[in-house]
Design an enzyme around this catalytic site. Structure first.
Site, mmCIF file in Angstrom:
data_model
loop_
_atom_site.group_PDB
_atom_site.id
_atom_site.type_symbol
_atom_site.label_atom_id
_atom_site.label_comp_id
_atom_site.label_asym_id
_atom_site.label_seq_id
_atom_site.Cartn_x
_atom_site.Cartn_y
_atom_site.Cartn_z
ATOM 1 N N ALA A 6 1.166 1.020 6.200
ATOM 2 C CA ALA A 6 -0.207 1.455 5.956
ATOM 3 C C ALA A 6 -0.841 0.622 4.854
ATOM 4 O O ALA A 6 -0.200 0.297 3.850
ATOM 5 C CB ALA A 6 -0.232 2.931 5.569
ATOM 6 N N PHE A 7 -2.116 0.269 5.048
ATOM 7 C CA PHE A 7 -2.854 -0.458 4.027
ATOM 8 C C PHE A 7 -3.144 0.455 2.841
ATOM 9 O O PHE A 7 -3.400 1.655 3.004
ATOM 10 C CB PHE A 7 -4.186 -0.966 4.594
ATOM 11 C CG PHE A 7 -4.171 -2.418 4.958
ATOM 12 C CD1 PHE A 7 -3.102 -2.967 5.634
ATOM 13 C CD2 PHE A 7 -5.236 -3.243 4.631
ATOM 14 C CE1 PHE A 7 -3.082 -4.302 5.987
ATOM 15 C CE2 PHE A 7 -5.226 -4.580 4.975
ATOM 16 C CZ PHE A 7 -4.152 -5.121 5.658
ATOM 17 N N ASP A 10 13.468 -11.100 -4.354
ATOM 18 C CA ASP A 10 12.167 -11.782 -4.264
ATOM 19 C C ASP A 10 11.043 -10.986 -4.920
ATOM 20 O O ASP A 10 9.912 -11.000 -4.439
ATOM 21 C CB ASP A 10 11.853 -12.043 -2.788
ATOM 22 C CG ASP A 10 10.689 -13.009 -2.597
ATOM 23 O OD1 ASP A 10 10.573 -13.954 -3.399
ATOM 24 O OD2 ASP A 10 9.912 -12.816 -1.647
ATOM 25 N N GLU A 16 2.561 -4.592 -8.469
ATOM 26 C CA GLU A 16 1.159 -4.157 -8.521
ATOM 27 C C GLU A 16 1.068 -2.745 -9.066
ATOM 28 O O GLU A 16 1.997 -1.938 -8.916
ATOM 29 C CB GLU A 16 0.517 -4.242 -7.129
ATOM 30 C CG GLU A 16 0.419 -5.668 -6.614
ATOM 31 C CD GLU A 16 -0.501 -5.806 -5.413
ATOM 32 O OE1 GLU A 16 -1.398 -4.948 -5.247
ATOM 33 O OE2 GLU A 16 -0.340 -6.769 -4.648
ATOM 34 N N ASP A 39 6.111 -5.274 -0.195
ATOM 35 C CA ASP A 39 6.780 -6.464 0.335
ATOM 36 C C ASP A 39 8.296 -6.408 0.135
ATOM 37 O O ASP A 39 8.864 -7.101 -0.710
ATOM 38 C CB ASP A 39 6.211 -7.738 -0.303
ATOM 39 C CG ASP A 39 4.769 -7.987 0.087
ATOM 40 O OD1 ASP A 39 4.383 -7.570 1.195
ATOM 41 O OD2 ASP A 39 4.028 -8.597 -0.695
#
Length: 329
Positions: A130-131, A198, A203, A218
């Protein structure tokens, strides 16, 4: 509708009839395949099942910092090619010699026909995430991880060679006087469990200030090697020797036989349409890595004492019984 041009792996932004949006990451590696030992983390594949599994693990750990993610089987012809209005996307579809429908992307890096993804012949597995709300509604910052790795073949960052590196971090705002460092440790534990090397940035939503939670975005480079435990991922924990009490209680609970992390994950992942999401060796690796995290905390407590290492992040700490009840629900 659009091919996402950033990064080095093909991703699609899908828009739904209700105007919702999701990030689609297609299958690039089969579940039973391990990342080759000679691969550097920054050239590793992105795995759709890692995104799905990371979401479930995030909920089990009670972090709830990964956007909702689910597996989907998509007909790339009917659900992408025939409905997109994006001419660039339409132009990168082709039929492979094996008669499978494939597409690639136009972007600065690995976006050529040899990096295309293909259906079988039309169906393609992928993860849908989901965005987040738009930046206008929920502004957020992207901040370099203090334990960022070197993205060269032979370079080293200071934390990799200086065991006292955390002392330097503690002198830098906001790590000097907020919960940020404890949240970094949470993130490191999460990344260690999934094997993700990674995490170069994190955020945060700006409205919650310096003490806000970190978004664990991510996660597709997790769950690559079940046979290897990358202890360097735990550097924030082992170098700073701090952990939230709530996090420690949760980890201790998931190490108990009746609430074994692998078993809880196995049951949770059965809810996904693409089950089984992880192979058994990856599930069992979670138990092994969890014990390594608890061992690292134990060493810190032996050295500095529990009062210094375990941060009481709640005025009313839940008992193990309360955590069990919460896990059952």
């Amino acid at each position: 509708q659009v091919v996402k041009p950033s990064g080095v792996h093909l991703k699609l932004v899908l828009r739904f009839q209700d105007f919702g949006k999701a990030m689609f990451k297609p299958m690039r590696q089969k579940r039973e395949e391990e990342t080759p030992e000679d691969f550097f983390y920054f050239v590793d594949f992105q795995r759709h099942n890692a995104e799905i599994a990371a979401f479930h693990l995030d909920r089990i750990l009670d972090f709830r910092r990964v956007p909702p993610t689910v597996g989907r089987l998509i007909n790339v012809t009917k659900e992408i090619l025939e409905v997109t209005k994006n001419e660039v996307l339409q132009s990168v579809f082709f039929v492979s010699p094996a008669s499978n429908v494939c597409f690639f992307a136009k972007c600065p890096y690995m976006c050529k026909t040899e990096y295309a993804v293909c259906g079988t012949p039309h169906l393609l597995e992928g993860s849908l995430s989901a965005f987040l709300p738009s930046l206008n509604l929920a502004p957020r910052l992207s901040i370099p991880n203090p334990w960022i790795r070197s993205y060269s073949f032979d370079g080293k960052e200071e934390w990799e060679v200086n065991p006292l590196y955390c002392n330097t971090v503690r002198e830098i705002y906001p790590y000097s006087n907020s919960n940020r460092l404890l949240n970094i440790v949470d993130m490191a534990i999460f990344d260690f469990l999934i094997g993700n090397m990674d995490r170069h940035h994190y955020e945060m939503f700006t409205k919650f200030g310096d003490d806000g939670f970190l978004l664990h975005l991510d996660n597709a480079r997790g769950f690559g090697r079940h046979s290897h435990d990358e202890l360097s991922i735990l550097a924030p924990l082992s170098q700073c020797c701090v952990i939230k009490r709530t996090t420690l209680l949760r980890l201790q609970l998931l190490a108990e036989p009746e609430y074994q992390l692998s078993a809880v994950m196995r049951e949770s992942l059965l809810q996904d349409p693409l089950a089984p999401v992880l192979t058994e060796p990856h599930l069992l690796a979670l138990d092994r890595r969890l014990q390594l995290v608890l061992d690292a905390v134990g060493k810190c407590i032996d050295t500095f004492g529990e009062a210094t290492v375990v941060a009481n992040d709640t005025t009313q700490p839940q008992s193990p019984a309360a955590h069990r009840a919460k896990l059952d629900t």
